[in-house]
Design a protein around this motif. Structure first.
Motif, PDB file in Angstrom:
ATOM      1  N   ALA A   1       1.380  -1.720   0.063  1.00  0.00           N
ATOM      2  CA  ALA A   1       0.198  -0.235   0.058  1.00  0.00           C
ATOM      3  C   ALA A   1       0.380   1.064  -0.142  1.00  0.00           C
ATOM      4  O   ALA A   1       0.582   2.166  -0.574  1.00  0.00           O
ATOM      5  CB  ALA A   1      -0.691  -0.033   1.048  1.00  0.00           C
ATOM      6  N   PHE A   2       2.255   0.999   0.773  1.00  0.00           N
ATOM      7  CA  PHE A   2       3.058   2.166   0.750  1.00  0.00           C
ATOM      8  C   PHE A   2       3.450   2.421  -0.704  1.00  0.00           C
ATOM      9  O   PHE A   2       3.833   3.519  -0.805  1.00  0.00           O
ATOM     10  CB  PHE A   2       3.607   1.945   2.119  1.00  0.00           C
ATOM     11  CG  PHE A   2       5.136   3.240   2.397  1.00  0.00           C
ATOM     12  CD1 PHE A   2       4.196   4.197   2.608  1.00  0.00           C
ATOM     13  CD2 PHE A   2       6.272   3.294   1.434  1.00  0.00           C
ATOM     14  CE1 PHE A   2       5.170   5.256   2.718  1.00  0.00           C
ATOM     15  CE2 PHE A   2       7.065   4.445   1.739  1.00  0.00           C
ATOM     16  CZ  PHE A   2       6.771   5.203   2.520  1.00  0.00           C
ATOM     17  N   VAL A   3       4.046   1.242  -1.016  1.00  0.00           N
ATOM     18  CA  VAL A   3       4.830   1.443  -2.541  1.00  0.00           C
ATOM     19  C   VAL A   3       4.043   1.591  -4.284  1.00  0.00           C
ATOM     20  O   VAL A   3       4.272   3.200  -4.661  1.00  0.00           O
ATOM     21  CB  VAL A   3       5.472  -0.124  -3.142  1.00  0.00           C
ATOM     22  CG1 VAL A   3       6.363  -0.056  -4.286  1.00  0.00           C
ATOM     23  CG2 VAL A   3       6.592  -0.353  -1.853  1.00  0.00           C
ATOM     24  N   LEU A   4       3.358   1.503  -3.543  1.00  0.00           N
ATOM     25  CA  LEU A   4       1.890   1.244  -5.194  1.00  0.00           C
ATOM     26  C   LEU A   4       1.446   2.650  -5.666  1.00  0.00           C
ATOM     27  O   LEU A   4       1.878   2.989  -6.721  1.00  0.00           O
ATOM     28  CB  LEU A   4       0.439   0.870  -4.318  1.00  0.00           C
ATOM     29  CG  LEU A   4      -0.763   0.489  -5.767  1.00  0.00           C
ATOM     30  CD1 LEU A   4      -0.105  -0.298  -6.990  1.00  0.00           C
ATOM     31  CD2 LEU A   4      -1.802  -0.354  -5.281  1.00  0.00           C
ATOM     32  N   PRO A   5       0.936   3.944  -4.676  1.00  0.00           N
ATOM     33  CA  PRO A   5       1.092   5.302  -5.088  1.00  0.00           C
ATOM     34  C   PRO A   5       2.440   5.187  -5.770  1.00  0.00           C
ATOM     35  O   PRO A   5       2.137   6.608  -7.157  1.00  0.00           O
ATOM     36  CB  PRO A   5       0.573   6.232  -3.835  1.00  0.00           C
ATOM     37  CG  PRO A   5       0.323   5.158  -2.949  1.00  0.00           C
ATOM     38  CD  PRO A   5       0.992   4.221  -2.760  1.00  0.00           C
ATOM     39  N   PHE A   6       3.585   5.375  -5.503  1.00  0.00           N
ATOM     40  CA  PHE A   6       4.538   5.969  -5.559  1.00  0.00           C
ATOM     41  C   PHE A   6       5.015   5.487  -6.919  1.00  0.00           C
ATOM     42  O   PHE A   6       5.463   5.930  -8.099  1.00  0.00           O
ATOM     43  CB  PHE A   6       5.733   5.587  -5.052  1.00  0.00           C
ATOM     44  CG  PHE A   6       6.408   6.325  -3.322  1.00  0.00           C
ATOM     45  CD1 PHE A   6       5.992   8.078  -3.176  1.00  0.00           C
ATOM     46  CD2 PHE A   6       5.198   6.025  -2.701  1.00  0.00           C
ATOM     47  CE1 PHE A   6       5.950   8.260  -2.535  1.00  0.00           C
ATOM     48  CE2 PHE A   6       5.398   6.770  -1.663  1.00  0.00           C
ATOM     49  CZ  PHE A   6       6.060   8.347  -1.044  1.00  0.00           C
ATOM     50  N   ALA A   7       4.717   3.755  -7.250  1.00  0.00           N
ATOM     51  CA  ALA A   7       4.676   3.411  -8.168  1.00  0.00           C
ATOM     52  C   ALA A   7       3.622   3.811  -9.985  1.00  0.00           C
ATOM     53  O   ALA A   7       4.121   3.688 -10.822  1.00  0.00           O
ATOM     54  CB  ALA A   7       5.093   1.874  -8.131  1.00  0.00           C
ATOM     55  N   VAL A   8       2.625   3.838  -9.101  1.00  0.00           N
ATOM     56  CA  VAL A   8       1.186   4.029 -10.463  1.00  0.00           C
ATOM     57  C   VAL A   8       0.511   5.585 -10.657  1.00  0.00           C
ATOM     58  O   VAL A   8      -0.555   5.832 -11.021  1.00  0.00           O
ATOM     59  CB  VAL A   8       0.727   2.616 -10.449  1.00  0.00           C
ATOM     60  CG1 VAL A   8       0.990   1.783  -9.944  1.00  0.00           C
ATOM     61  CG2 VAL A   8      -0.430   2.911  -8.976  1.00  0.00           C
TER      62      VAL A   8
END
Length: 374
Positions: A19-26
């Protein structure tokens, strides 16, 4: 997947990382109309918040053993088979000496949080109509050949509300603290019994009998007590039995000990209270009659007025406005053979928390040693 197990915590932690990485990735790659992009990004933020809250809840729950399983958390667990009127003695007209012995099958505890050498069983209360798990820890001397003919005193351990039957063994580390002290002789050997007290969905039983609802008093003071006597070398006289509780469990410990001097000799109450209505979810607190009758102050006063002060020893600890005044109220009423030892816990000690209660474990069991013997 178990609510309290390590696998679920690790799964929740993994989801939090995603959940933390997802926004940065997409975040910048979301395609479609502005409304779709906004909705997708909002869902990512909500996902991150939910997973973060879940991880924090699991950390708190695992540290304090508040909810034992999903049924406890969601209020879907059913631990009541019947709740008939058992009368003032909680026995329903039965004589325990005439009842067949309750032989239980025990197995190693299913959660390593309770520590080593803990066993458990699933008990169906024949008198109370309550069913639930009961954890048992035997002192180092129990299997020593030198003690093969000796019976042992017993202490029933009661958690707060909400609270798991694992809390004393898991969060307070009672067995792990006491084992070396018992081995060295600094503390007398006791059998420790930790029964389920969270037997109603979304309600604190207050350890009372309420016909049509629950017979929590008889579950703890009759069914669990007799089962231990039937299955272990446990003393069967009042002098062999004590109760210890914190918070809502402290209220139960002092109430049950004063109400049943024929079953218990001593009780420890840490950070408790006398008026059950202090706990908003208490069944006793919501019933005007029970609120009075189950208040330890009323129980002790009624016994005194009848000329029968109970042969009960109480050890009550707490900070100002967190158990101390409740203890002093009982101490002022105590007449021999009732004794009340009240200990002030400074506000700086840590408040209404597990570490405060955990630190008191060696002292309260040294105190039990003054009164309990098999």
């Amino acid at each position: 997947m178990s609510l309290t197990g390590t696998p679920f915590f690790l799964f929740a932690l993994l989801l939090l990382i995603v959940a933390f990485v997802l926004p940065f990735a997409v975040w910048g790659r979301v395609a479609g109309p502005p409304a779709v992009k906004g909705l997708a990004r909002l869902l990512m933020l909500l996902f991150a918040q939910v997973t973060a809250i879940t991880v924090v809840f699991l950390l708190v729950n695992n540290a304090n053993n508040l909810y034992d399983n999903w049924g406890d958390l969601l209020g879907t667990g059913n631990h009541i088979d019947a709740a008939r009127n058992l009368g003032p003695d909680g026995l329903g007209g039965k004589n325990l000496k005439d009842q067949p012995k309750v032989h239980q099958q025990f197995r190693p505890a299913d959660d390593p949080v309770v520590g080593p050498n803990v066993q458990m069983t699933d008990l169906k209360g024949q008198i109370s109509g309550v069913n639930g798990e009961v954890y048992v820890w035997l002192p180092p001397q129990y299997n020593d050949p030198a003690y093969k003919d000796k019976k042992f005193p017993v202490v029933e351990l009661l958690p707060g509300y909400p609270g798991s039957s694992k809390s004393w063994l898991g969060s307070l580390k009672v067995a792990q603290q006491l084992a070396p002290l018992m081995q060295s002789g600094a503390v007398k050997p006791f059998i420790l019994v930790s029964p389920r007290t969270n037997v109603l969905p979304n309600a604190d039983s207050g350890c009372v009998n309420l016909p049509g609802k629950v017979n929590a008093d008889s579950w703890l003071t009759v069914d669990v007590r007799q089962m231990i006597i039937d299955n272990f070398r446990a003393g069967d006289k009042p002098d062999a039995w004590g109760l210890a509780g914190y918070s809502a469990g402290a209220h139960c410990a002092s109430k049950l000990a004063l109400a049943h001097p024929d079953r218990y000799r001593a009780a420890v109450a840490m950070s408790g209270y006398n008026d059950p209505a202090i706990e908003p979810d208490s069944l006793a607190g919501k019933d005007p009659k029970l609120r009075v009758e189950t208040n330890p102050i009323h129980i002790l006063k009624a016994a005194n007025d009848a000329g029968k002060p109970p042969r009960t020893a109480l050890y009550i600890s707490g900070a100002a406005a967190d158990g101390y005044q409740a203890g002093m109220g009982l101490k002022q009423l105590a007449k021999q053979p009732t004794t009340v030892n009240v200990q002030m816990i400074p506000a700086s000690a840590g408040g209404h928390t597990v570490p405060v209660w955990k630190r008191q474990v060696p002292e309260i069991f040294r105190w039990f040693g003054l009164f309990l013997h098999a």
